[in-house]
Scaffold this motif. Structure first.
Motif, PDB file in Angstrom:
ATOM      1  N   ALA A 129       5.780  -2.509  -7.155  1.00 52.29           N
ATOM      2  CA  ALA A 129       4.386  -2.741  -7.530  1.00 52.29           C
ATOM      3  C   ALA A 129       3.487  -2.426  -6.336  1.00 52.29           C
ATOM      4  N   VAL A 130       2.380  -1.759  -6.596  1.00 52.08           N
ATOM      5  CA  VAL A 130       1.470  -1.319  -5.531  1.00 52.08           C
ATOM      6  C   VAL A 130       0.084  -1.935  -5.752  1.00 52.08           C
ATOM      7  N   ASP A 131      -0.488  -2.488  -4.690  1.00 53.46           N
ATOM      8  CA  ASP A 131      -1.827  -3.072  -4.754  1.00 53.46           C
ATOM      9  C   ASP A 131      -2.900  -2.118  -4.252  1.00 53.46           C
ATOM     10  N   ILE A 132      -2.511  -1.208  -3.351  1.00 54.73           N
ATOM     11  CA  ILE A 132      -3.443  -0.287  -2.714  1.00 54.73           C
ATOM     12  C   ILE A 132      -2.871   1.122  -2.831  1.00 54.73           C
ATOM     13  N   LEU A 133      -3.666   2.012  -3.377  1.00 53.19           N
ATOM     14  CA  LEU A 133      -3.260   3.414  -3.516  1.00 53.19           C
ATOM     15  C   LEU A 133      -4.254   4.280  -2.751  1.00 53.19           C
ATOM     16  N   VAL A 134      -3.763   4.980  -1.749  1.00 48.55           N
ATOM     17  CA  VAL A 134      -4.594   5.915  -0.991  1.00 48.55           C
ATOM     18  C   VAL A 134      -4.129   7.329  -1.321  1.00 48.55           C
ATOM     19  N   ASN A 135      -4.935   8.028  -2.105  1.00 49.12           N
ATOM     20  CA  ASN A 135      -4.628   9.398  -2.513  1.00 49.12           C
ATOM     21  C   ASN A 135      -5.093  10.362  -1.416  1.00 49.12           C
ATOM     22  N   ASN A 136      -4.184  10.614  -0.484  1.00 46.20           N
ATOM     23  CA  ASN A 136      -4.505  11.458   0.662  1.00 46.20           C
ATOM     24  C   ASN A 136      -3.888  12.851   0.567  1.00 46.20           C
ATOM     25  N   ALA A 140       0.827  -1.205   0.000  1.00 42.55           N
ATOM     26  CA  ALA A 140       0.000   0.000   0.000  1.00 42.55           C
ATOM     27  C   ALA A 140       0.859   1.252   0.000  1.00 42.55           C
ATOM     28  N   LEU A 141       0.486   2.189  -0.854  1.00 42.69           N
ATOM     29  CA  LEU A 141       1.071   3.534  -0.843  1.00 42.69           C
ATOM     30  C   LEU A 141       0.035   4.496  -0.284  1.00 42.69           C
ATOM     31  N   VAL A 142       0.418   5.230   0.749  1.00 37.06           N
ATOM     32  CA  VAL A 142      -0.455   6.258   1.320  1.00 37.06           C
ATOM     33  C   VAL A 142       0.262   7.589   1.154  1.00 37.06           C
ATOM     34  N   THR A 143      -0.270   8.456   0.313  1.00 40.16           N
ATOM     35  CA  THR A 143       0.387   9.743   0.097  1.00 40.16           C
ATOM     36  C   THR A 143       0.110  10.683   1.271  1.00 40.16           C
ATOM     37  N   ALA A 144       1.047  11.600   1.498  1.00 41.58           N
ATOM     38  CA  ALA A 144       0.944  12.567   2.602  1.00 41.58           C
ATOM     39  C   ALA A 144       0.605  11.853   3.910  1.00 41.58           C
ATOM     40  N   SER A 145       1.443  10.885   4.264  1.00 43.81           N
ATOM     41  CA  SER A 145       1.135  10.011   5.401  1.00 43.81           C
ATOM     42  C   SER A 145       2.082  10.188   6.578  1.00 43.81           C
ATOM     43  N   THR A 146       2.719  11.345   6.674  1.00 43.31           N
ATOM     44  CA  THR A 146       3.627  11.578   7.806  1.00 43.31           C
ATOM     45  C   THR A 146       2.904  12.138   9.027  1.00 43.31           C
ATOM     46  N   GLY A 147       1.638  12.458   8.892  1.00 42.78           N
ATOM     47  CA  GLY A 147       0.871  12.993  10.014  1.00 42.78           C
ATOM     48  C   GLY A 147      -0.612  12.929   9.714  1.00 42.78           C
ATOM     49  N   THR A 189      -2.664  -4.397   9.682  1.00 43.20           N
ATOM     50  CA  THR A 189      -3.345  -5.498   8.986  1.00 43.20           C
ATOM     51  C   THR A 189      -2.366  -6.435   8.304  1.00 43.20           C
ATOM     52  N   GLY A 190      -1.083  -6.118   8.343  1.00 42.61           N
ATOM     53  CA  GLY A 190      -0.076  -6.954   7.722  1.00 42.61           C
ATOM     54  C   GLY A 190       0.375  -6.490   6.357  1.00 42.61           C
ATOM     55  N   ALA A 191      -0.199  -5.392   5.863  1.00 42.99           N
ATOM     56  CA  ALA A 191       0.219  -4.870   4.562  1.00 42.99           C
ATOM     57  C   ALA A 191       1.626  -4.292   4.639  1.00 42.99           C
ATOM     58  N   THR A 192       2.337  -4.355   3.526  1.00 38.60           N
ATOM     59  CA  THR A 192       3.566  -3.603   3.369  1.00 38.60           C
ATOM     60  C   THR A 192       3.179  -2.165   3.047  1.00 38.60           C
ATOM     61  N   VAL A 193       3.662  -1.206   3.811  1.00 38.12           N
ATOM     62  CA  VAL A 193       3.204   0.178   3.702  1.00 38.12           C
ATOM     63  C   VAL A 193       4.340   1.090   3.277  1.00 38.12           C
TER      64      VAL A 193
END
Length: 264
Positions: free
Chosen positions: A82-89, A10-17, A30-34
């Motif tokens: 490769a990314v399975d989950i993209l969270v555009n935050n 999973a990639l979570v953008t703007a995820s430092t806070g 949940t066990g995902a690679t983040v």
């Protein structure tokens, strides 16, 4: 319900806070690679250190890139696996009167709040479709449904995210990739806490109490009559990233405490 995302990246953008960090933490548990993203290497490293404290077994990495322009998006994409989950935050906000917002302001909001998600989705979703599984989330806002008079530019960008999310969901229909939007309302994130710190210090009240007063003054339709926590918003996102949410796509799901006064 047990959500297990082991084996997913999973990639979570703007995820430092704030909300982004809470989402990254929830996914890590949940066990995902983040993959954590922030504008500076310093902020990314600090976020990774915090995550390792709460999820010591998690597989974590970080990439510093400012997603406010194409160059920053390209920097991030070049470093991604490769990314399975993209969270555009990734997003910016601020109170500016409509008549004081020049073209540069509108362009800044459009590039960060809308085009960052366009660029990353355009680059990453085709591989998800090829693999037959993926999750794409856009963190919009109740302001996308309930345009605030004191930041029209922000509301317009958040409405655009809803259209983008729905359109992309239709484009990948039947592929095993779902695309959804989450609409937080007033949330006790780092930004809101900083904005309310002066009033908290002056009144001697708790931050939560001051935040509740702020919500009722500025969003009186709130049904929970308080600010949500970042974890409450993240919980919705984590569910939508899960295998259990496979029948939900093209949806705009509110975590706004009932601020938007309608039944849909």
């Amino acid at each position: 319900m047990q959500i297990n995302l082991a084996g997913k990246t999973a990639l979570v953008t703007a995820s430092t806070g704030g909300i982004g960090f809470a989402i990254a933490q929830g996914l890590a548990l949940t066990g995902a690679t983040v993959i954590v993203n922030g504008r500076s290497d310093s902020s990314v490293q600090k976020a990774l250190a915090r995550l390792r404290e709460v999820a010591p077994q998690a597989s974590l990495s970080g990439i510093a890139a400012d997603l406010g322009d194409a160059a920053g998006a390209n920097t991030l994409l070049a470093a991604l696996p490769a990314v399975d989950i993209l969270v555009n935050n990734a997003g910016i906000y601020g109170l500016v009167d409509f008549f004081d917002t020049d073209d540069a302001t509108w362009e800044d909001y459009w590039q960060t709040n809308v085009m960052s998600g366009v660029r990353l989705s355009r680059a990453l979703v085709p591989a998800m479709v090829e693999r037959g599984w993926g999750r794409v989330l856009f963190i919009s806002s109740e302001s996308g449904r309930n345009i605030p008079a004191d930041m029209v530019h922000y509301g317009v960008s958040k409405t655009a995210q809803l259209a983008l999310s729905r359109g992309l969901a239709k484009r990948v229909a039947g592929s095993g990739v779902t695309v959804n939007s989450v609409l937080p309302g007033p949330t006790l994130s780092d930004g809101l806490a900083a904005m309310l710190e002066g009033e908290r210090a002056k009144s001697g009240k708790t931050l939560e109490a001051v935040a509740a007063e702020f919500v009722m003054a500025h969003r009186p339709t709130s049904l929970i009559q308080r600010a949500a926590t970042v974890e409450e918003v993240a919980n919705m996102v984590i569910y939508l990233c899960s295998t259990q949410a496979s029948a939900t796509s093209g949806a705009a799901l509110r975590v706004d405490g009932g601020v938007v006064d309608d039944i849909l």
